[in-house]
Design a protein around this motif. Structure first.
Motif, PDB file in Angstrom:
ATOM      1  N   SER A  22       0.843  -1.191   0.000  1.00  0.00           N
ATOM      2  CA  SER A  22       0.000   0.000   0.000  1.00  0.00           C
ATOM      3  C   SER A  22       0.880   1.244   0.000  1.00  0.00           C
ATOM      4  O   SER A  22       2.079   1.193   0.284  1.00  0.00           O
ATOM      5  N   CYS A  23       0.281   2.359  -0.369  1.00  0.00           N
ATOM      6  CA  CYS A  23       1.022   3.625  -0.369  1.00  0.00           C
ATOM      7  C   CYS A  23       1.463   3.968   1.042  1.00  0.00           C
ATOM      8  O   CYS A  23       0.711   3.792   2.013  1.00  0.00           O
ATOM      9  N   LYS A  24       2.694   4.487   1.139  1.00  0.00           N
ATOM     10  CA  LYS A  24       3.260   4.801   2.453  1.00  0.00           C
ATOM     11  C   LYS A  24       3.370   6.308   2.613  1.00  0.00           C
ATOM     12  O   LYS A  24       3.422   7.072   1.626  1.00  0.00           O
ATOM     13  N   THR A  25       3.420   6.711   3.852  1.00  0.00           N
ATOM     14  CA  THR A  25       3.692   8.128   4.123  1.00  0.00           C
ATOM     15  C   THR A  25       5.120   8.439   3.704  1.00  0.00           C
ATOM     16  O   THR A  25       5.950   7.530   3.511  1.00  0.00           O
ATOM     17  N   ASP A  26       5.420   9.732   3.556  1.00  0.00           N
ATOM     18  CA  ASP A  26       6.773  10.112   3.122  1.00  0.00           C
ATOM     19  C   ASP A  26       7.826   9.588   4.075  1.00  0.00           C
ATOM     20  O   ASP A  26       8.875   9.064   3.646  1.00  0.00           O
ATOM     21  N   ASP A  27       7.574   9.709   5.385  1.00  0.00           N
ATOM     22  CA  ASP A  27       8.569   9.254   6.364  1.00  0.00           C
ATOM     23  C   ASP A  27       8.737   7.743   6.309  1.00  0.00           C
ATOM     24  O   ASP A  27       9.874   7.230   6.346  1.00  0.00           O
ATOM     25  N   ALA A  28       7.624   7.021   6.219  1.00  0.00           N
ATOM     26  CA  ALA A  28       7.700   5.563   6.179  1.00  0.00           C
ATOM     27  C   ALA A  28       8.391   5.094   4.906  1.00  0.00           C
ATOM     28  O   ALA A  28       9.211   4.166   4.922  1.00  0.00           O
ATOM     29  N   PHE A  29       8.087   5.751   3.773  1.00  0.00           N
ATOM     30  CA  PHE A  29       8.710   5.355   2.512  1.00  0.00           C
ATOM     31  C   PHE A  29      10.219   5.599   2.557  1.00  0.00           C
ATOM     32  O   PHE A  29      11.010   4.790   2.073  1.00  0.00           O
ATOM     33  N   GLU A  30      10.621   6.721   3.160  1.00  0.00           N
ATOM     34  CA  GLU A  30      12.052   7.035   3.233  1.00  0.00           C
ATOM     35  C   GLU A  30      12.792   6.013   4.090  1.00  0.00           C
ATOM     36  O   GLU A  30      13.851   5.505   3.696  1.00  0.00           O
ATOM     37  N   SER A  31      12.194   5.640   5.274  1.00  0.00           N
ATOM     38  CA  SER A  31      12.894   4.743   6.195  1.00  0.00           C
ATOM     39  C   SER A  31      12.853   3.281   5.723  1.00  0.00           C
ATOM     40  O   SER A  31      13.837   2.549   5.901  1.00  0.00           O
ATOM     41  N   GLU A  32      11.736   2.874   5.138  1.00  0.00           N
ATOM     42  CA  GLU A  32      11.561   1.464   4.786  1.00  0.00           C
ATOM     43  C   GLU A  32      12.009   1.138   3.364  1.00  0.00           C
ATOM     44  O   GLU A  32      12.323  -0.026   3.071  1.00  0.00           O
ATOM     45  N   CYS A  33      12.056   2.151   2.475  1.00  0.00           N
ATOM     46  CA  CYS A  33      12.341   1.866   1.073  1.00  0.00           C
ATOM     47  C   CYS A  33      13.572   2.617   0.551  1.00  0.00           C
ATOM     48  O   CYS A  33      14.522   2.016   0.033  1.00  0.00           O
ATOM     49  N   GLN A  53      15.393  -9.819   0.884  1.00  0.00           N
ATOM     50  CA  GLN A  53      15.080  -8.531   1.481  1.00  0.00           C
ATOM     51  C   GLN A  53      15.123  -7.432   0.429  1.00  0.00           C
ATOM     52  O   GLN A  53      14.305  -6.515   0.419  1.00  0.00           O
ATOM     53  N   GLY A  54      16.101  -7.531  -0.508  1.00  0.00           N
ATOM     54  CA  GLY A  54      16.210  -6.528  -1.559  1.00  0.00           C
ATOM     55  C   GLY A  54      14.997  -6.509  -2.462  1.00  0.00           C
ATOM     56  O   GLY A  54      14.556  -5.451  -2.904  1.00  0.00           O
ATOM     57  N   LYS A  55      14.459  -7.671  -2.758  1.00  0.00           N
ATOM     58  CA  LYS A  55      13.263  -7.738  -3.602  1.00  0.00           C
ATOM     59  C   LYS A  55      12.066  -7.091  -2.921  1.00  0.00           C
ATOM     60  O   LYS A  55      11.204  -6.503  -3.581  1.00  0.00           O
ATOM     61  N   LEU A  56      12.016  -7.207  -1.574  1.00  0.00           N
ATOM     62  CA  LEU A  56      10.937  -6.530  -0.844  1.00  0.00           C
ATOM     63  C   LEU A  56      11.103  -5.012  -0.943  1.00  0.00           C
ATOM     64  O   LEU A  56      10.122  -4.275  -1.118  1.00  0.00           O
ATOM     65  N   VAL A  57      12.337  -4.549  -0.823  1.00  0.00           N
ATOM     66  CA  VAL A  57      12.599  -3.108  -0.955  1.00  0.00           C
ATOM     67  C   VAL A  57      12.227  -2.650  -2.369  1.00  0.00           C
ATOM     68  O   VAL A  57      11.584  -1.616  -2.563  1.00  0.00           O
ATOM     69  N   TYR A  58      12.614  -3.442  -3.388  1.00  0.00           N
ATOM     70  CA  TYR A  58      12.274  -3.136  -4.771  1.00  0.00           C
ATOM     71  C   TYR A  58      10.760  -3.038  -4.950  1.00  0.00           C
ATOM     72  O   TYR A  58      10.256  -2.095  -5.571  1.00  0.00           O
ATOM     73  N   SER A  59      10.035  -4.020  -4.413  1.00  0.00           N
ATOM     74  CA  SER A  59       8.576  -4.021  -4.555  1.00  0.00           C
ATOM     75  C   SER A  59       7.962  -2.822  -3.856  1.00  0.00           C
ATOM     76  O   SER A  59       6.978  -2.249  -4.335  1.00  0.00           O
ATOM     77  N   CYS A  60       8.522  -2.445  -2.713  1.00  0.00           N
ATOM     78  CA  CYS A  60       8.027  -1.286  -1.966  1.00  0.00           C
ATOM     79  C   CYS A  60       8.159  -0.022  -2.819  1.00  0.00           C
ATOM     80  O   CYS A  60       7.230   0.779  -2.919  1.00  0.00           O
ATOM     81  N   ILE A  61       9.321   0.129  -3.472  1.00  0.00           N
ATOM     82  CA  ILE A  61       9.549   1.318  -4.313  1.00  0.00           C
ATOM     83  C   ILE A  61       8.643   1.266  -5.539  1.00  0.00           C
ATOM     84  O   ILE A  61       8.033   2.272  -5.926  1.00  0.00           O
ATOM     85  N   LEU A  62       8.544   0.094  -6.150  1.00  0.00           N
ATOM     86  CA  LEU A  62       7.738  -0.042  -7.350  1.00  0.00           C
ATOM     87  C   LEU A  62       6.281   0.311  -7.066  1.00  0.00           C
ATOM     88  O   LEU A  62       5.611   0.960  -7.868  1.00  0.00           O
ATOM     89  N   ALA A  63       5.772  -0.119  -5.906  1.00  0.00           N
ATOM     90  CA  ALA A  63       4.390   0.185  -5.541  1.00  0.00           C
ATOM     91  C   ALA A  63       4.195   1.684  -5.346  1.00  0.00           C
ATOM     92  O   ALA A  63       3.149   2.244  -5.689  1.00  0.00           O
TER      93      ALA A  63
END
Length: 503
Positions: A22-33, A53-63
């Motif tokens: 799901s879409c993340k807040t700016d702070d959450a996106f910065e820290s988690e992705c 773990q990298g693929k999860l980070v990739y998916s987070c950014i892609l979303a």
């Protein structure tokens, strides 16, 4: 010619593993992705980004690419991310696999000369489809050999590099139909095709394909097939039949893309539907969008069962009244089964049973139990005794309330009744007798005589004189020597009168 039975199949790999963030807040996106991704850029980027773990980070950014943002830093970051992965069509699987030098060799499978075919003769067609050097056959074999080690890479090339208006390789039916026939063409068949180019041309084949300018003209009828078979045999005729069927159908018509993923179920609980779609491409030669089959598939889906609140069914029948009269009660019940509560649903609200009065009419009297029999009215002989019963219930009772019967405690001793009259005197004159009797009553024996008699004289009889009986002899006058003894008798005179000994 080498023997080849070739079947090409492309494994469909999800372009976006882990998609669904799901879409993340700016702070959450910065820290988690953003932060983990930027750390990957320092050393060993591909090792890090291709880890789990990298693929999860990739998916987070892609979303997050699909999420609205006004954060300039985040926008710049996403643009750099897209620029890095655009050559890989934003596919992390393809990107990680393509780092392998073996997989990078996929470009060698598809030489540019593949697109320069401009054939006129049937032998030109044979070389283009089945030739041992630069041909569709060698290209597909190259991809098939590479596929086990680089499935995503082969899939990406087939989808993005070769899916052009002149992309013959985008049609999987080519492998299962036309190329399969290539393996059946022997060396003698090839020699026949080469040596009888002119003869085969006289069978009515008109064939020109210019892949550069997308022009095509080919005809092949059953009559033509028979002609080719007569020239070079059935194998060659069958090959050309398959080749021209492919050219006429698949190059003129479009072809289905792969199915999309199944859509989200229409209902969050209970049975809904989900669907998937596919697109029909435009035929590379004809320019028409014609595909056989459906563009949409629909099926039932259930994420979870819905809670079902219970509802009462119909009332059951009333029970029998527990009294026949005077007011009783009866009951009926119903069950919570229409439907039964399920999956956390509520139980039924309301009474599960009901009762009501019944048979309220006045009852008729009803006798209770008989009393014990009374004492016999006589201590001996035949008497009587009785018993009674009480009418209960407030009404009148049918039948007697008492009854009696004879009884005998014991037999009584006999008892004489009254004497009868005296009987007639037994003589008409002089002394006679008469009697009377009495009856012993009561069934037992009576004490005393049941009859008695007495003398009676109706009248005196006339009596003639006569001697009485001799009296007893007197004692002898002597005790010895001869003595005398005497006796006498009385002489009665005649008379008339009564003679009674008692008088």
């Amino acid at each position: 010619m080498m023997d080849l039975t070739l079947m090409i199949s492309f494994v469909t790999i999800s372009l976006f593993p882990g998609y669904g963030f799901s879409c993340k807040t700016d702070d959450a996106f910065e820290s988690e992705c953003m932060t983990p991704y930027n750390n990957y850029l320092t050393t060993n980027f591909w090792t890090n980004i291709c880890s789990d773990q990298g693929k999860l980070v990739y998916s987070c950014i892609l979303a997050q690419n699909n999420c609205p943002t006004e954060n300039a830093v985040q926008t710049t970051f996403l643009e750099k991310f897209k620029a890095r992965f655009d050559p890989y069509k934003m596919n992390i699987g393809f990107a990680c696999e393509y780092q392998n030098t073996v997989c990078q060799g996929v470009t060698l499978c598809v030489p540019s000369s593949i697109y320069g075919f401009q054939g006129v003769t049937v032998y030109d067609f044979y070389k283009y489809f089945c030739g041992p050097e630069v041909s569709l056959w060698t290209m597909f074999k190259c991809l098939a050999d590479l596929q086990p080690s680089c499935p995503v890479t082969v899939e990406q090339f087939s989808t993005y590099q070769l899916n052009t208006p002149s992309g013959l390789l985008s049609y999987s039916s080519l492998a299962t139909n036309t190329l399969a026939e290539c393996a059946k063409i022997g060396d003698e068949d090839v020699q026949c095709i080469q040596s009888k180019v002119g003869d085969i041309a006289q069978c009515g084949i008109i064939s020109t394909i210019n892949m550069t300018f997308l022009t095509m003209n080919c005809q092949y009828t059953s009559k033509t097939k028979a002609c080719v078979s007569a020239k070079c045999g059935a194998s060659v005729a069958t090959f050309y039949d398959a080749m021209y069927t492919f050219l006429n159908c698949f190059l003129n018509n479009g072809e289905w893309s792969g199915w999309t993923g199944w859509s989200t179920c229409t209902l969050t609980c209970g049975q809904g539907i989900t669907l998937r779609t596919r697109d029909c491409s435009i035929g590379p030669i004809s320019g028409e969008q014609v595909c056989e089959g459906e563009s949409t598939e629909i099926k039932d889906c259930t994420i979870t069962e819905c809670p079902v609140d219970g509802q009462f069914g119909f009332w059951g029948y009333w029970s029998e009244c527990n009294q026949n009269c005077g007011g009783g009660s009866r009951t009926r019940t119903r069950s919570c089964n229409n439907p039964t509560p399920a999956n956390g649903g509520k139980d039924c609200e309301g009474d599960k049973s009901q009762s009501e009065l019944c048979n309220e009419q006045q009852c008729a009297g009803d006798y209770g139990l008989w009393s014990v029999w009374s004492t016999c009215s006589k201590s001996c002989g035949q008497g009587s005794q009785s018993r009674t019963r009480t009418c209960e219930g407030g009404g009148s009772c049918s039948g007697p309330s008492s009854e009696s019967k004879y009884c005998t405690v014991q037999e009584c001793p006999g008892e004489y009744g009254l004497w009868s009259e005296w009987s007639t005197c037994s003589t008409t004159c002089g002394k006679g007798s008469q009697s009377r009797t009495r009856t012993c009553e009561g069934g037992g024996s009576c004490s005393g005589s049941s009859s008695e008699s007495e003398d009676c004289i109706v009248q005196e009889c006339h009596v003639d004189g006569a001697f009485s009986d001799w009296e007893v002899w007197t004692i002898c006058s002597k005790t010895c020597g001869g003595g005398i003894r005497t006796r006498a008798r009385t002489s009665f005179k005649s008379f008339s009168g009564f003679w009674r000994d008692r008088m």
